[in-house]
Design a protein around this motif. Structure first.
Motif, PDB file in Angstrom:
ATOM      1  N   ALA A 126      13.047  14.734  17.805  1.00 51.95           N
ATOM      2  CA  ALA A 126      14.174  14.465  18.693  1.00 51.95           C
ATOM      3  C   ALA A 126      13.772  14.734  20.143  1.00 51.95           C
ATOM      4  CB  ALA A 126      15.365  15.334  18.315  1.00 51.95           C
ATOM      5  N   LEU A 182      15.025  10.078  21.975  1.00 50.86           N
ATOM      6  CA  LEU A 182      15.449   9.701  20.622  1.00 50.86           C
ATOM      7  C   LEU A 182      16.237  10.823  19.958  1.00 50.86           C
ATOM      8  CD1 LEU A 182      12.269   7.775  19.564  1.00 50.86           C
ATOM      9  CD2 LEU A 182      14.589   6.861  19.482  1.00 50.86           C
ATOM     10  N   THR A 206      17.492   7.152  13.607  1.00 47.26           N
ATOM     11  CA  THR A 206      16.669   6.876  12.438  1.00 47.26           C
ATOM     12  C   THR A 206      17.186   5.652  11.699  1.00 47.26           C
ATOM     13  OG1 THR A 206      16.026   9.191  12.142  1.00 47.26           O
ATOM     14  CG2 THR A 206      15.941   7.771  10.195  1.00 47.26           C
ATOM     15  N   VAL A 257      13.476   9.952  13.203  1.00 48.70           N
ATOM     16  CA  VAL A 257      13.574  10.964  14.245  1.00 48.70           C
ATOM     17  C   VAL A 257      13.983  12.273  13.586  1.00 48.70           C
ATOM     18  CG1 VAL A 257      14.601  11.605  16.449  1.00 48.70           C
ATOM     19  CG2 VAL A 257      14.263   9.188  15.889  1.00 48.70           C
TER      20      VAL A 257
END
Length: 122
Positions: free
Chosen positions: A12, A84, A89, A120
């Motif tokens: 992340a 992200l 995901t 992620v």
């Protein structure tokens, strides 16, 4: 034919750049969109770019974090994904639309790539 690549596992806050390479025909006159599909969910719109790059649109969930661009000389469209989040995901797909007007629904596209998985981790 469209070939999506560049997916992978990222933490992340990290970044990835997806590529969508076209072969077999020239997609320079096509709008190219990115969609994603998480497990158990419907395919959703992420971003789209018009054939001449004059128009780009983003889903609210990615606005300010993702950037779509294209290089018609290379017949390739990119999706730069920054900051992200785990909820990003999904399997990411690129698609081509043979229209001047861009579209944000999957049904508006004529050709699809095979997808690339983005994961992620939190």
């Amino acid at each position: 034919q469209l070939q999506a690549s560049g997916g992978g596992l990222v933490q992340a806050g990290g970044s990835l750049r997806l590529s969508c390479a076209a072969s077999g025909r020239t997609f320079s006159s096509y709008a190219i969109g990115w969609f994603r599909q998480a497990p158990g969910k419907e395919r959703e719109f992420v971003a789209v770019i018009s054939w001449n790059t004059s128009s780009t649109y983003y889903a609210d969930s990615v606005k300010g974090r993702f950037t779509i661009s294209r290089d018609n000389a290379k017949n390739t469209v990119y999706l730069q994904m920054n900051s992200l989040k785990p909820e990003d995901t999904a399997v990411y797909y690129c698609a081509a639309r043979n229209r001047v007007v861009v579209a944000t629904t999957p049904g508006g596209y004529d050709y699809w790539g095979q997808g690339t998985l983005v994961t992620v981790s939190s």
